[in-house]
Design a protein around this motif. Structure first.
Motif, short mmCIF file in Angstrom:
data_model
loop_
_atom_site.label_atom_id
_atom_site.label_comp_id
_atom_site.label_asym_id
_atom_site.label_seq_id
_atom_site.Cartn_x
_atom_site.Cartn_y
_atom_site.Cartn_z
N ALA A 1 -16.37 46.45 -69.45
CA ALA A 1 -15.24 46.96 -68.67
C ALA A 1 -15.06 46.29 -67.33
CB ALA A 1 -15.40 48.47 -68.47
N VAL A 2 -16.14 45.70 -66.77
CA VAL A 2 -16.05 45.19 -65.40
C VAL A 2 -16.64 43.78 -65.28
CG1 VAL A 2 -16.66 45.61 -62.99
CG2 VAL A 2 -16.25 47.55 -64.51
N LEU A 3 -17.89 43.62 -65.65
CA LEU A 3 -18.63 42.44 -65.19
C LEU A 3 -18.33 41.16 -65.93
CD1 LEU A 3 -22.10 44.14 -64.60
CD2 LEU A 3 -20.23 43.79 -62.99
N GLN A 4 -18.17 41.22 -67.26
CA GLN A 4 -17.99 39.99 -68.02
C GLN A 4 -16.56 39.76 -68.51
OE1 GLN A 4 -21.07 40.07 -71.02
NE2 GLN A 4 -22.59 39.28 -69.61
N GLY A 5 -15.66 40.69 -68.25
CA GLY A 5 -14.25 40.41 -68.40
C GLY A 5 -13.52 40.72 -69.69
N PRO A 6 -14.15 41.23 -70.77
CA PRO A 6 -13.35 41.47 -71.99
C PRO A 6 -12.19 42.42 -71.78
CG PRO A 6 -15.68 41.52 -72.50
CD PRO A 6 -15.58 41.45 -71.01
N LEU A 7 -12.39 43.53 -71.08
CA LEU A 7 -11.29 44.47 -70.83
C LEU A 7 -10.22 43.80 -69.97
CD1 LEU A 7 -10.15 47.38 -71.05
CD2 LEU A 7 -11.29 47.83 -68.87
N ARG A 8 -10.64 43.10 -68.94
CA ARG A 8 -9.68 42.44 -68.05
C ARG A 8 -8.88 41.37 -68.81
NH1 ARG A 8 -13.08 41.48 -64.52
NH2 ARG A 8 -13.52 39.28 -64.81
N ALA A 9 -9.54 40.63 -69.71
CA ALA A 9 -8.84 39.61 -70.48
C ALA A 9 -7.79 40.25 -71.38
CB ALA A 9 -9.85 38.81 -71.31
#
Length: 254
Positions: free
Chosen positions: A136-144
């Motif tokens: 959700a935050v650190l590695q970016g899958p949700l943001r992507a």
């Protein structure tokens, strides 16, 4: 309410682009994997409204994070007053009740990084939190996923807050008009929440229309942050402590 950045949680941008989708798919129910059209229509809609995904996470992952949140020993009371349109000041609960600028009152997990230390939680619960934060935050899958659907380039300056509510706890109307802030993301992770016990997310758009989202277990809500729009959390009326929530503020890249 603007979640407080936790400096112990630094974004990791080392994942290759193809890895984002694989990590996203391991967390999210298949029915939501191709939601880009919904995201695109939502972010462009005028007037604005919340976007809600029920049963968003794979159920085992949602239940594991929910169990870990109940087991955390870092919960502390947090009462705040609004400080202009872009900030809040923490005060005592005794001051909050009658304060004309009262903002929020609930429990906050802080410092959040402490729950990742060895021995802070049972190993399975600690892994559940670590993996959720990576997603959700650190590695970016949700943001992507959000970037692909909305067409907005979001940066890694996400803010995250783990919160829960006791009787009467609430967040009063506010806007989160912080530099670069474009949306707020909320994961609701209380298996015991029942409709009619308060704690709904309220949202008022630029036309004065009001929407309410019940924080049912394993729901994801997204709200756009706009100058004409307001949002809040109704007073919680459930038994004991509940409405376990992870709130993430998303910012546009500059």
């Amino acid at each position: 309410m603007n979640p407080t950045p936790d400096t112990s949680l630094a974004p990791d941008t080392s994942l290759a682009p193809g890895a984002y989708l694989r990590r996203f798919a391991s967390f999210v129910n298949p029915e939501h994997l191709r939601s880009q059209d919904r995201l695109s229509a939502w972010i462009r809609s005028r007037p604005a409204e919340p976007l809600v995904f029920r049963d968003f996470l794979v159920e085992d992952r949602a239940r594991a994070v929910a169990q870990a949140m109940r087991a955390m020993d870092v919960w502390s009371r947090c009462a705040t007053t609004y400080h202009g349109t872009q900030g809040a000041t923490e005060i005592t609960e005794a001051q909050w009740t009658d304060h004309p600028d009262r903002a929020a009152r609930h429990f906050v997990a802080r410092p959040l990084g402490r729950v990742l230390e060895p021995g802070a939680l049972a190993d399975a619960s600690r892994r559940a939190v670590e993996q959720f934060l990576a997603f959700a935050v650190l590695q970016g899958p949700l943001r992507a996923w959000l970037c692909a659907g909305t067409g907005i380039e979001l940066d890694g300056r996400s803010t995250v807050e783990f919160a829960c509510y006791g009787a009467g706890d609430e967040i009063r109307p506010h806007q989160d008009l912080l530099p670069g802030r474009v949306m707020a993301v909320n994961f609701y992770l209380d298996e015991n929440y029942r409709r009619g016990t308060g704690g709904r997310l309220g949202y008022r758009n630029e036309d004065g229309e009001e929407f309410f989202v019940d924080p049912l277990f394993n729901t994801l809500s997204l709200i756009p942050v706009r100058e004409e729009c307001w949002h809040w959390v109704e007073p919680f009326r459930g038994e004991g402590v509940g409405r376990y929530t992870v709130s993430i503020g998303q910012n546009r890249s500059v």
